[in-house]
Design an enzyme around this catalytic site. Structure first.
Site, PDB file in Angstrom:
ATOM      1  CB  SER A 139      -0.871   0.012   1.259  1.00 54.75           C
ATOM      2  OG  SER A 139      -1.532   1.255   1.389  1.00 54.75           O
ATOM      3  CE1 TYR A 152      -4.024  -2.066   5.226  1.00 54.37           C
ATOM      4  CE2 TYR A 152      -3.255   0.133   4.693  1.00 54.37           C
ATOM      5  CZ  TYR A 152      -3.739  -1.091   4.287  1.00 54.37           C
ATOM      6  OH  TYR A 152      -3.943  -1.345   2.947  1.00 54.37           O
TER       7      TYR A 152
END
Ligand SMILES: NC(=O)c1ccc[n+]([C@@H]2O[C@H](COP(=O)([O-])OP(=O)(O)OC[C@H]3O[C@@H](n4cnc5c(N)ncnc54)[C@H](OP(=O)(O)O)[C@@H]3O)[C@@H](O)[C@H]2O)c1
Length: 268
Positions: A139, A152
Site C-alpha cells: 500500500s 496498518y
C-alpha cells in the site's frame, strides 16, 4: 522475452471481493488457471464462475497455524503455482491513542505474517523450477505514515521490506518478487466495521484498472508498481524532507478531522 500469464497457474488470496476478485478475473480472462481463497464461500463462488478451470478454498489466513499446509494443498490441487498473489488484508483505521495491542497483532498476522508463510511454503518449489512470480499487495500506506493507520501502515511496510530483501536473495533464480502500492481503490475496505472513517479525500480508482496494471507488471517485470503512478513522486518528496512531510501531514489531518466532524483524541 516477455513472461506471459497465459497457460500459468495462480493463487490469489483474498479474492472474494475487491482487488483480489478483480485480479483473479483479470488473470483468468488472460488465460491463467486461477485458484482463489477467502473466508466467504458464496462470494468466492461468484468469482470462480468467471475463472474457468479454477478452484476455490475457504480459509482464514489470520489463523497462522494452517497457512503453510494450505499453501501445499493449493499447490497440489492446482498442479503447482506459477504466480502467488498475496492480496488478502485488513485495514485498521484507529488513532494510536485508542489502538489495542490485540488489534496491532491481528493486523500484523493477516497483512504480514500470513503472506510470508505462503511465500516460504511455495518458494522452494518455484526455485526448483527456476520460474515463478510472487506479487505482494502492499500500500502507499507503507511509505506515507498515514494518520490513524499506524498498525496498518507498519504491516504494509513490513511486507514491502521483506519483498525488497527477498528480491535480492532470489536475484537470477528465475523467480521474481513484486510489490504493489495502491492508493485509494474503490472496494469495501472503506466500509468495514471496527474502523474509524477514512480521512482520505482522493477520488477512488477502479479495482479492474489496478488488476490490469498488475498483470502488465507480472508480464513485463518491474519490482514496484505505484497506482496511480504519481504517488511515487510523493514518496520521493517525503524522502527528501521527512520533517516537512510529517508537519504537512499533521496539518492536513487536523483540517480533515474538522471538515468531517471527527473527534481528536488528544483534544476532546
Ligand atoms: N482499497 C484500497 O484502497 C487499498 C489501498 C492499498 C492497499 N490495499 C490492499 O489491497 C488488498 C485488498 O484489499 P481490498 O481493498 O480489495 O479490500 P476488501 O474488498 O476488503 O478485500 C479483502 C479481501 O481479503 C479477504 N480477507 C480478509 N480477511 C481475511 C482472512 N482472515 N482470511 C482470508 N481472507 C481474508 C476478504 O475476503 P473474506 O472477507 O471473504 O475473507 C477479501 O476477499 C489488501 O491487502 C489491502 O490492504 C487496498
Amino acid at each position: 522475452m516477455t513472461w506471459t500469464v497465459a497457460g500459468r497457474t495462480a493463487l490469489v488470496t483474498g479474492a472474494s471481493t475487491g482487488i483480489g476478485a478483480a485480479i483473479a478475473r483479470d488473470l483468468a480472462a488472460a488465460g491463467c488457471t486461477v485458484g482463489i481463497c477467502a473466508r466467504r464461500a458464496d462470494l468466492l463462488a461468484d468469482v470462480l464462475a468467471d475463472c474457468p478451470g479454477g478452484r476455490s478454498w475457504v480459509v482464514d489466513l489470520a489463523d497462522l497455524d494452517g497457512v503453510s499446509a494450505f499453501a501445499h494443498t493449493a499447490s497440489d490441487e492446482l498442479g503447482g503455482i506459477d504466480i502467488l498473489v498475496n492480496n488478502a488484508g485488513m485495514p485498521k483505521r484507529r488513532h494510536a491513542n485508542a489502538l489495542s495491542v490485540d488489534e496491532v497483532d491481528r493486523v500484523m498476522a493477516l497483512n504480514y505474517l500470513s503472506p510470508v508463510r505462503l511465500i516460504l511454503a511455495l518458494l522452494p518449489e518455484m526455485l526448483a523450477r527456476g520460474d515463478g512470480r510472487i506479487v505482494n499487495i502492499s500500500s502507499v500506506a507503507a511509505r506515507f505514515g498515514p494518520p490513524r493507520e499506524g498498525a496498518y501502515a507498519a504491516s504494509k511496510a513490513a511486507i514491502s521490506a521483506f519483498s525488497e530483501s527477498l528480491a535480492v536473495d532470489i536475484s537470477g533464480s528465475g523467480v521474481t518478487v513484486h510489490v504493489v502500492n495502491p492508493g485509494i481503490i474503490d472496494t469495501e475496505l472503506f466500509q468495514l466495521p471496527d474502523n474509524e472513517p477514512s480521512l482520505g479525500d482522493l477520488p477512488p480508482e477502479r479495482a479492474s484498472d489496478l488488476a490490469a496494471a498488475i498483470r502488465t507488471q507480472i508480464e513485463e517485470g518491474g519490482f514496484e508498481l505505484w497506482f496511480p503512478g504519481w504517488m511515487k513522486d510523493v514518496a520521493v518528496g517525503k524522502a527528501t524532507d521527512i520533517d516537512g512531510f510529517l508537519a504537512g501531514s499533521a496539518e492536513y489531518t487536523a483540517e480533515r478531522v474538522r471538515t468531517l466532524g471527527l473527534t481528536d483524541p488528544l483534544r476532546p
